[in-house]
Structures are given as C-alpha cells and as structure tokens.
Design a protein around this motif. Structure first.
Motif, short mmCIF file in Angstrom:
data_model
loop_
_atom_site.label_atom_id
_atom_site.label_comp_id
_atom_site.label_asym_id
_atom_site.label_seq_id
_atom_site.Cartn_x
_atom_site.Cartn_y
_atom_site.Cartn_z
N ARG A 69 0.84 -1.21 0.00
CA ARG A 69 0.00 0.00 0.00
C ARG A 69 0.87 1.26 0.00
NH1 ARG A 69 -5.14 -0.16 0.74
NH2 ARG A 69 -4.97 -2.26 1.64
N PHE A 75 2.41 1.43 -3.75
CA PHE A 75 1.54 1.73 -4.89
C PHE A 75 0.45 2.75 -4.57
CE2 PHE A 75 3.17 -2.58 -5.63
CZ PHE A 75 3.72 -2.42 -6.89
N HIS A 76 0.30 3.13 -3.33
CA HIS A 76 -0.64 4.15 -2.92
C HIS A 76 -2.06 3.83 -3.40
CE1 HIS A 76 2.68 6.47 -1.39
NE2 HIS A 76 3.33 6.29 -2.57
N GLU A 77 -2.70 4.76 -4.15
CA GLU A 77 -4.10 4.57 -4.54
C GLU A 77 -4.28 3.44 -5.54
OE1 GLU A 77 -2.17 7.53 -7.21
OE2 GLU A 77 -2.43 7.33 -5.04
N ARG A 78 -3.20 3.01 -6.19
CA ARG A 78 -3.34 1.90 -7.13
C ARG A 78 -3.54 0.56 -6.42
NH1 ARG A 78 1.80 2.19 -10.86
NH2 ARG A 78 2.71 2.85 -8.87
N TRP A 79 -3.18 0.51 -5.14
CA TRP A 79 -3.38 -0.71 -4.35
C TRP A 79 -4.79 -0.65 -3.74
CZ3 TRP A 79 -0.82 -5.08 -4.32
CH2 TRP A 79 -1.06 -6.01 -3.28
N THR A 80 -5.74 -1.23 -4.44
CA THR A 80 -7.16 -1.07 -4.09
C THR A 80 -7.71 -2.24 -3.27
OG1 THR A 80 -7.79 -2.09 -6.20
CG2 THR A 80 -7.59 0.32 -6.15
#
Length: 246
Positions: free
Chosen positions: A161, A164-169
């Motif tokens: 998380r 990848f920040h927001e790409r890790w959903t």
C-alpha cells in the motif's frame, strides 16, 4: 319421413291419486359406547380439564416441592462433606481396619493398591501428564504460527500500500482478518485457562505422587513399609471401636 307414435293418457284428478308412501333414505344406528372407541378416538378432550385455580395451585406445589428437595439435598451434601472431612482427619475407617487386622495389611489398602495397579500405576499417570503437557505446547505453537502468518500478511499489505498508494485497491488486511484475530484471541484465552487447570492438576499429582508410587509396590513391600503392632489386638475388642465399625 319417419313414423312418430304418440301415447296419450288422461290426467287423473287429485282425489284419485294414490298416496305417496314414506321412503327410507338413511338408516338409524345407535351411538357406540365411547369407552370402546377410546383406542380409535382417544380420551375425551375435556376429561382432564380442571379449573385454572387448581392448575395454578398444583404448579405452586410442584415448585415448592422441588425447592424443598433441592435445599434438603444441598444440606445432605454439605453434611456428608463435613463428615468425610472429619473422618479423614481421624484417619477413619482406615485406622479401624488397621486395628482389626494388626498383622498384615488392611483390606481397604490392598483394594486401593490393586485399583492403582490396574489403571497403570504411577508410570501411566506420569505418561498422561507428559502427553497433556505436549498437547498443550503443540496447541500454543499452532496458534502462534497462525498469528505469525496473519502478521506477515498484514506487513506485506502495508508495504504494498505504501509502494503503490491509490493503485493498491485491495481491502486492508486488518479488515479482512478481524474475525480470524478475534477467533485466535478466544482460543488463546481457552488455552490459558486450560494451562492453569493443568498446572493445578499437576501440583496435586506431584503432592500425592509418592503415595501413588507406594501403592504400586508389591504386597510384601507394602507390608515392610507399614509397621505392625500386636498391642492393637486389645483395642480391637473395645466396645467403642465395635460401635464405630457398625
């Protein structure tokens, strides 16, 4: 063209008509005896019907009777426990057995020794304690291993998380494993209670283990370990001893 025949007859007057006889359309039957029909229709519905006041009184009586029996049973159990404690402090009835049989072992002692031997003796008891300890340690190890797997998964989820920040959903690990961790907490509490119980049993076993080992000895070894006295024969004829025996 077809041929048609017609039959004509004079309609008689009413006074010349023959009276109409009564016709039997049903057969009258007598009601059967209800007592003989009990196997078919069962008992009459209102036979056991009683006034509500009678039913209420019967319920109150039953409740009071049960409470009385419960209280008396509790008193009996308490008195029995006190009596057993008193007899134990006086070493009864073992002391009377020893008096009645001064030369040799009391019958009750021989029975206890035989019971202990039949159940495997001290070695069997020691093996069971070791088995319980091994199972307890294994259960704790399995629980710790499961929690470590959850912790590693949570750490990996946090790492991905952060990377990848927001790409890790994916749903957060703590939300996915909440039920598992609650279950693990419950199991840990149960294992801790079981461990305390095992420790209590172990303490009692260690306290009485020497006596259990002594009961595993042969008859000759038991006789050698218990001093005998011929002076007890005079006490055996004492009326007070006989009264205690009966």
């Amino acid at each position: 063209m077809g041929v048609f025949y017609s039959y004509l007859e004079n309609v008689p007057t009413a006074d010349k008509l023959k009276p109409i006889d009564a016709a039997t359309v049903v057969e009258a039957l007598a009601l059967p005896d209800l007592a003989s029909m009990k196997e078919v229709i069962g008992s009459p519905w209102f036979m056991t019907l009683v006034p509500f006041a009678v039913h209420q009184a019967a319920s109150i009586y039953t409740e009071k009777r049960d409470n009385f029996v419960k209280d008396e049973t509790a008193k009996l159990q308490e008195a029995t426990a006190i009596l057993n404690n008193i007899l134990s402090t006086m070493n009864l009835p073992g002391a009377i057995d020893a008096i009645e049989q001064p030369a040799g072992l009391p019958t009750t002692l021989l029975k206890r020794s035989e019971e202990v031997k039949n159940q495997g003796g001290a070695r069997s008891l020691n093996d069971m304690m070791n088995t319980v300890a091994g199972l307890s340690a294994n259960d704790f190890a399995l629980l710790e291993e499961a929690l470590q797997i959850l912790d590693r998964e949570a750490a990996e989820d946090t790492e991905m998380r952060n990377q990848f920040h927001e790409r890790w959903t994916r749903t957060q690990s703590k939300d996915l494993t909440t039920n598992l961790r609650e279950t693990a907490k419950t199991y840990r509490e149960k294992l801790n209670k079981a461990k305390l119980s095992d420790q209590l049993v172990k303490t009692k076993v260690e306290k009485f283990f020497p006596y259990i080992e002594a009961l595993c000895a042969s008859k000759s070894e038991l006789e050698a370990s218990i001093p005998a006295s011929t002076k007890m024969t005079t006490i055996a004829s004492d009326p007070r001893v006989k009264g205690l025996r009966t």
